[in-house]
Design an enzyme around this catalytic site. Structure first.
Site, PDB file in Angstrom:
ATOM      1  N   HIS A 113      -1.758  -1.678  16.427  1.00  0.00           N
ATOM      2  CA  HIS A 113      -1.822  -1.777  17.812  1.00  0.00           C
ATOM      3  C   HIS A 113      -3.097  -0.766  18.753  1.00  0.00           C
ATOM      4  CE1 HIS A 113       1.388  -4.309  18.023  1.00  0.00           C
ATOM      5  NE2 HIS A 113       1.706  -4.034  16.406  1.00  0.00           N
ATOM      6  N   THR A 160      -2.810   7.467   3.532  1.00  0.00           N
ATOM      7  CA  THR A 160      -3.125   7.110   4.749  1.00  0.00           C
ATOM      8  C   THR A 160      -4.746   7.203   4.636  1.00  0.00           C
ATOM      9  OG1 THR A 160      -3.819   9.770   5.434  1.00  0.00           O
ATOM     10  CG2 THR A 160      -1.598   8.683   6.206  1.00  0.00           C
ATOM     11  N   LYS A 161      -5.154   7.933   3.179  1.00  0.00           N
ATOM     12  CA  LYS A 161      -6.556   7.943   2.745  1.00  0.00           C
ATOM     13  C   LYS A 161      -7.223   7.268   1.767  1.00  0.00           C
ATOM     14  CE  LYS A 161      -7.699  12.516   5.109  1.00  0.00           C
ATOM     15  NZ  LYS A 161      -8.329  13.463   5.077  1.00  0.00           N
ATOM     16  N   LYS A 178      -1.692  14.615  -9.975  1.00  0.00           N
ATOM     17  CA  LYS A 178      -2.353  15.070 -11.021  1.00  0.00           C
ATOM     18  C   LYS A 178      -3.004  13.568 -12.192  1.00  0.00           C
ATOM     19  CE  LYS A 178       1.182  14.512 -14.387  1.00  0.00           C
ATOM     20  NZ  LYS A 178       1.972  14.718 -15.873  1.00  0.00           N
TER      21      LYS A 178
END
Length: 205
Positions: A113, A160-161, A178
């Site tokens: 939002h 998040t990435k 790993k």
């Protein structure tokens, strides 16, 4: 085929054709995956009769929620929302590859939002998830993320990435810990519930 039990054959004859008719984007092993009578009572009836996730073209568990399913593209061996308590918001689009499993409680959110107007959403690139990906229970995938091929995301992770292919990643924020070995399942040996579209044949080789 000779090892298939009579019960499983009857299950397919009685309920399988209904499932195939009602779920045009459902491609799974014909036998030894989810029983068709369970799909009928636990998925199809809530979706088609009680109108929970009614527009979705694959089975979604009645405890899960999919928003803007028209913005989802997906491959085979992949049914987003078929586990318990999944929340999938595809306002900005989500592209799922083939052979993807989402654990219970997984959330995939393609749009936040606006911070100064909560009734509107931010625009960004779609989430892209590659082939042979397992996202563990209660993980969250946030807007604009790309997850490569052959990836495992550990339970409870916050993605998040971007995550590179051939990785095992965990944590909050989720990080690669790993390198993951090659995925070795023989898809060519699968007897599917219905004919596979030609565009997926390369994946099955």
């Amino acid at each position: 085929m000779n090892n298939i039990s009579l019960f499983n054959k009857i299950d397919f004859w009685v309920f399988g054709w209904i499932i195939n008719l009602c779920y045009p984007e459902y491609y799974r092993p014909k036998y030894d995956y989810q029983k068709y009578y369970k799909l009928f009572f636990h998925y199809l009836i809530p979706q088609k009769i009680f109108r929970l996730n009614s527009k979705v073209k694959w089975p979604v568990h009645f405890t899960s929620k999919i928003i803007d399913s028209q913005n989802i593209k997906k491959g085979i061996l992949c049914d987003p929302g078929d586990n318990l308590g999944n929340y999938i918001q595809a306002t900005n689009g989500i592209i799922f590859g083939n052979n993807i499993e989402l654990g219970p409680g997984v959330k995939i959110i393609s749009s936040n939002h606006k911070v100064n107007n909560f009734i509107k959403h931010e625009e960004c690139q779609p989430i892209i998830i590659g082939n042979n990906v397992w996202i563990g229970a209660n993980s969250v995938v946030l807007p604009g993320v790309n997850i490569g091929n052959n990836v495992v995301v550990g339970a409870g992770s916050i993605v998040t990435k971007n995550i590179d292919s051939n990785s095992i990643a965990v944590g909050n924020p989720c990080k690669v810990i790993k390198i993951k070995e090659e995925y070795i399942e023989d898809f060519s040996a699968i007897n599917f519930n219905k004919p596979i579209p030609n565009k997926y044949l390369d994946f099955l080789k």
